[in-house]
Design a protein around this motif. Structure first.
Motif, PDB file in Angstrom:
ATOM      1  N   LYS A  90       0.781  -1.246   0.000  1.00 21.78           N
ATOM      2  CA  LYS A  90       0.000   0.000   0.000  1.00 21.78           C
ATOM      3  C   LYS A  90       0.807   1.288   0.000  1.00 21.78           C
ATOM      4  N   LYS A  91       2.083   1.198  -0.343  1.00 21.83           N
ATOM      5  CA  LYS A  91       2.830   2.443  -0.564  1.00 21.83           C
ATOM      6  C   LYS A  91       2.420   2.994  -1.919  1.00 21.83           C
ATOM      7  N   GLU A  92       2.389   4.306  -2.033  1.00 19.83           N
ATOM      8  CA  GLU A  92       1.833   4.926  -3.239  1.00 19.83           C
ATOM      9  C   GLU A  92       2.861   5.770  -3.980  1.00 19.83           C
ATOM     10  N   GLN A  93       2.688   5.809  -5.294  1.00 19.83           N
ATOM     11  CA  GLN A  93       3.337   6.834  -6.114  1.00 19.83           C
ATOM     12  C   GLN A  93       2.239   7.491  -6.924  1.00 19.83           C
ATOM     13  N   ARG A  94       2.213   8.813  -6.926  1.00 21.82           N
ATOM     14  CA  ARG A  94       1.127   9.525  -7.613  1.00 21.82           C
ATOM     15  C   ARG A  94       1.720  10.504  -8.629  1.00 21.82           C
TER      16      ARG A  94
ATOM     17  N   SER B  27     -16.404   8.100   8.889  1.00 24.14           N
ATOM     18  CA  SER B  27     -15.001   7.701   8.849  1.00 24.14           C
ATOM     19  C   SER B  27     -14.885   6.188   8.929  1.00 24.14           C
ATOM     20  N   THR B  28     -13.844   5.716   8.303  1.00 22.74           N
ATOM     21  CA  THR B  28     -13.559   4.284   8.331  1.00 22.74           C
ATOM     22  C   THR B  28     -12.041   4.146   8.281  1.00 22.74           C
ATOM     23  N   PHE B  29     -11.551   2.919   8.159  1.00 21.24           N
ATOM     24  CA  PHE B  29     -10.104   2.747   8.043  1.00 21.24           C
ATOM     25  C   PHE B  29      -9.808   1.632   7.062  1.00 21.24           C
ATOM     26  N   ASP B  30      -8.644   1.745   6.461  1.00 23.57           N
ATOM     27  CA  ASP B  30      -8.191   0.720   5.528  1.00 23.57           C
ATOM     28  C   ASP B  30      -7.571  -0.404   6.356  1.00 23.57           C
ATOM     29  N   PHE B  31      -7.967  -1.631   6.090  1.00 21.61           N
ATOM     30  CA  PHE B  31      -7.504  -2.734   6.941  1.00 21.61           C
ATOM     31  C   PHE B  31      -6.053  -3.131   6.671  1.00 21.61           C
ATOM     32  N   TYR B  32      -5.588  -2.900   5.465  1.00 21.92           N
ATOM     33  CA  TYR B  32      -4.237  -3.304   5.076  1.00 21.92           C
ATOM     34  C   TYR B  32      -4.006  -4.784   5.382  1.00 21.92           C
ATOM     35  N   ARG B  33      -4.890  -5.626   4.968  1.00 22.88           N
ATOM     36  CA  ARG B  33      -4.742  -7.052   5.238  1.00 22.88           C
ATOM     37  C   ARG B  33      -5.428  -7.829   4.131  1.00 22.88           C
ATOM     38  N   GLU B  34      -5.088  -9.095   4.056  1.00 21.85           N
ATOM     39  CA  GLU B  34      -5.816  -9.985   3.154  1.00 21.85           C
ATOM     40  C   GLU B  34      -6.249 -11.197   3.964  1.00 21.85           C
ATOM     41  N   TYR B  36      -7.182 -15.123   3.735  1.00 23.23           N
ATOM     42  CA  TYR B  36      -7.108 -16.299   2.885  1.00 23.23           C
ATOM     43  C   TYR B  36      -8.044 -17.370   3.428  1.00 23.23           C
ATOM     44  N   GLY B  37      -8.758 -18.011   2.553  1.00 21.40           N
ATOM     45  CA  GLY B  37      -9.629 -19.102   2.990  1.00 21.40           C
ATOM     46  C   GLY B  37     -10.502 -19.558   1.852  1.00 21.40           C
ATOM     47  N   TYR B  38     -10.983 -20.768   1.950  1.00 25.24           N
ATOM     48  CA  TYR B  38     -11.917 -21.284   0.964  1.00 25.24           C
ATOM     49  C   TYR B  38     -13.248 -21.503   1.653  1.00 25.24           C
ATOM     50  N   SER B  39     -14.278 -21.624   0.876  1.00 22.87           N
ATOM     51  CA  SER B  39     -15.610 -21.843   1.459  1.00 22.87           C
ATOM     52  C   SER B  39     -15.601 -23.076   2.339  1.00 22.87           C
ATOM     53  N   GLY B  40     -16.078 -22.932   3.517  1.00 21.68           N
ATOM     54  CA  GLY B  40     -16.186 -24.066   4.434  1.00 21.68           C
ATOM     55  C   GLY B  40     -14.903 -24.407   5.156  1.00 21.68           C
ATOM     56  N   THR B  41     -13.839 -23.618   4.952  1.00 26.53           N
ATOM     57  CA  THR B  41     -12.590 -23.902   5.661  1.00 26.53           C
ATOM     58  C   THR B  41     -12.270 -22.764   6.618  1.00 26.53           C
ATOM     59  N   VAL B  42     -11.236 -22.970   7.394  1.00 24.88           N
ATOM     60  CA  VAL B  42     -10.809 -21.886   8.278  1.00 24.88           C
ATOM     61  C   VAL B  42     -10.164 -20.784   7.448  1.00 24.88           C
ATOM     62  N   THR B  43     -10.113 -19.599   7.974  1.00 22.11           N
ATOM     63  CA  THR B  43      -9.504 -18.477   7.251  1.00 22.11           C
ATOM     64  C   THR B  43      -8.288 -17.973   8.019  1.00 22.11           C
ATOM     65  N   ASN B  44      -7.360 -17.409   7.288  1.00 20.55           N
ATOM     66  CA  ASN B  44      -6.179 -16.818   7.899  1.00 20.55           C
ATOM     67  C   ASN B  44      -6.068 -15.362   7.493  1.00 20.55           C
ATOM     68  N   ILE B  45      -5.626 -14.541   8.422  1.00 22.38           N
ATOM     69  CA  ILE B  45      -5.394 -13.129   8.108  1.00 22.38           C
ATOM     70  C   ILE B  45      -3.921 -12.927   7.796  1.00 22.38           C
ATOM     71  N   PHE B  46      -3.646 -12.308   6.665  1.00 27.55           N
ATOM     72  CA  PHE B  46      -2.280 -11.951   6.292  1.00 27.55           C
ATOM     73  C   PHE B  46      -2.172 -10.438   6.352  1.00 27.55           C
ATOM     74  N   LEU B  48      -0.721  -7.056   5.674  1.00 32.21           N
ATOM     75  CA  LEU B  48       0.179  -6.463   4.689  1.00 32.21           C
ATOM     76  C   LEU B  48       1.076  -5.424   5.325  1.00 32.21           C
ATOM     77  N   SER B  49       0.620  -4.871   6.419  1.00 34.88           N
ATOM     78  CA  SER B  49       1.396  -3.820   7.065  1.00 34.88           C
ATOM     79  C   SER B  49       0.865  -3.621   8.478  1.00 34.88           C
ATOM     80  N   LYS B  50       1.734  -3.090   9.331  1.00 36.37           N
ATOM     81  CA  LYS B  50       1.264  -2.751  10.680  1.00 36.37           C
ATOM     82  C   LYS B  50       0.485  -1.441  10.664  1.00 36.37           C
ATOM     83  N   ASN B  51       0.568  -0.745   9.557  1.00 30.18           N
ATOM     84  CA  ASN B  51      -0.105   0.542   9.456  1.00 30.18           C
ATOM     85  C   ASN B  51      -1.607   0.392   9.290  1.00 30.18           C
ATOM     86  N   TYR B  52      -2.294   1.464   9.485  1.00 31.77           N
ATOM     87  CA  TYR B  52      -3.692   1.569   9.116  1.00 31.77           C
ATOM     88  C   TYR B  52      -3.909   2.995   8.624  1.00 31.77           C
TER      89      TYR B  52
END
Lengths: 245, 211
Positions: A90-94, B27-34, B36-46, B48-52
């Motif tokens: 999520k780093k950006e270049q604009r 207001s809301t926030f960007d989760f910065y995460r993905e 992973y999981g398939y239907s009917g299975t457990v999911t994992n959070i990956f 992407l950053s400690k930021n928000y």
């Protein structure tokens, strides 16, 4: 009852000027504005094409001037173009591709009786660029004097805070409020306090507060939706976008 | 006294136009995460950053052409989404628990879990009742005793501030506009309203400090 009219294809690459490809030429037929001189003055075929630089001072020119119905809101948009490259983290270049904003305008015109006339006029506008008055920045001259021969016009409005007029406008149009077809294209030199300075004196007779001056921008009709409220009254929901040249 | 604007580093532009509260501030926030999981299975959070990233939508009402000019000019100056600026979150995120004395660089506030999400570069602002603006960088947030938190500031506060001397005490965000387009809706030829969304740029605080 509703009509949706989509103009011809717009050709242009991101951040460049746009040309119109008229792919439905047969629709227009011989319908041209100005057939009875009411909605446009002297819109002859040749002038119709040469709209990129309107003739200044008293010379008839192609001008769009269907006034908005203020019962409904008038909308103006200012748009830039900024592609953003984003990494997975999520780093950006604009990068900004427009050095000045692109304006668009949308509003509703209400007509009585003459709806088909207006519709055909709008239909004929689909394949050309034309100058469009920015109705959100009206400039009303002070007093009731004849403005013929004036190069400086003092106005009642707060012109210092009209963004388009100050930073984005080259051409203006002065319109007689009582007879809206009576207009003249002017070229702006500067705006100082509440005074508009022109490059050339006004050639026709216009009287102070009976007139109104609007900034103009070169535009295209990008959307036109017709709603017949009854057999005589019709609303046209119109949208215009600025063209960069 | 005058404004005391510190720790904003290179970018000094500030959008200080107050929104119209008739339309709620969203207001809301960007989760910065993905996830992973398939239907009917457990999911994992990956993560992407400690930021928000805060994202906030304000509605501005322009009562005259000057208001509209200021907003339009600011938007055009920053070329839509391109350029960054500072903007306050126009609500009270913090409440002082102990009055501040001149020279203090620790603010004691009522606990609101800020210590859980402190990123080490957050900025805060205090808008005083006399109109002065104070901005500072937060270096550390510690949970205190008796339902309090201690905010350690990069630079000390230069004046006394009582518990009721401010109108806003909140976060000051390094942001850009979310969209390249600004829509002004006119109800008359002078009165207009406009909704603008703003997105925080968490990665660019560091660039600001390094530049």
């Amino acid at each position: 009852m509703g009509w949706v009219y989509t103009p011809g294809s717009l050709l242009g690459q991101t951040g460049t000027a746009v040309s119109i490809l008229d792919n439905t030429n047969d629709i227009a037929g011989n319908l041209r504005p100005g057939e009875d001189g009411f909605y446009s003055i002297g819109a002859h075929e040749q002038q119709y094409i040469q709209t990129n630089s309107p003739p200044i001072g008293g010379v008839p020119s192609e001008l769009y001037h269907l006034m908005p119905n203020w019962k409904y809101s008038v909308n103006t948009s200012i748009e830039f173009l900024t592609p953003i490259s984003e990494t997975r983290r999520k780093k950006e270049q604009r990068k900004s591709l427009y050095t000045r904003p692109k304006r668009s305008h949308s509003y509703i015109v209400t007509t009585e009786e003459r709806h088909e006339f207006v519709f055909n006029y709008l239909l004929s506008l689909r394949s050309s660029n034309f100058y469009f008055p920015l109705f959100s920045e009206p400039c009303v001259p002070v007093g009731n004097d004849n403005l013929q021969g004036s190069v400086s016009i003092e106005c009642l409005n707060d012109l210092q805070h009209y963004y388009s007029l100050r930073f984005l406008t080259v051409y203006l149009v002065i319109i007689d409020r009582n007879e809206i077809v009576y207009h003249e294209v002017l070229r702006l030199e500067s705006v100082i306090n509440n005074t508009i300075n022109l490059t050339k004196a006004i050639q026709s007779e216009f009287y102070g507060r009976q007139s109104v001056i609007f900034p103009m921008f070169l535009s295209q009709l990008t959307n036109c939706k017709r709603k017949n409220l009854n057999d005589t009254v019709t609303n046209f929901d119109l949208e215009f976008s600025e063209v960069f040249i | 006294m005058a404004d005391s604007i510190l720790n904003l580093t290179r970018t000094q532009d500030r959008l200080m136009i107050k929104p119209n509260w008739v339309q709620p501030i969203e207001s809301t926030f960007d989760f910065y995460r993905e996830i992973y999981g398939y239907s009917g299975t457990v999911t994992n959070i990956f993560n992407l950053s400690k930021n928000y990233s805060h994202q906030v939508t304000y509605t501005f009402t322009n009562l005259n052409s000057e208001d509209e000019f200021n907003l339009t000019h600011f938007f055009c100056l920053h070329r839509g989404r391109c350029r960054r600026f500072w903007v306050p979150l126009w609500y009270n995120a913090f409440k002082l628990n102990i009055a501040v004395s001149a020279g203090d660089n620790i603010l004691t506030i009522i606990n609101n879990n800020f210590y859980r999400v402190d990123r080490g570069y957050d900025r805060i602002f205090l808008l005083l009742k006399n109109g002065d603006l104070i901005t500072r960088s937060v270096t550390l947030v510690l949970k205190g005793l008796n339902n309090t938190e201690n905010i350690l500031l990069d630079s000390p506060i230069d004046r006394d501030i009582g518990l009721t001397d401010y109108t806003f005490f909140g976060k000051f965000l390094l942001s850009r506009f979310m969209d390249d387009k600004m829509d002004l809706k006119y109800n008359s030829d002078t009165g207009s309203s406009c909704q603008l969304s703003i997105k925080e740029l968490p990665f660019e605080y560091i660039e600001e400090e390094e530049s």
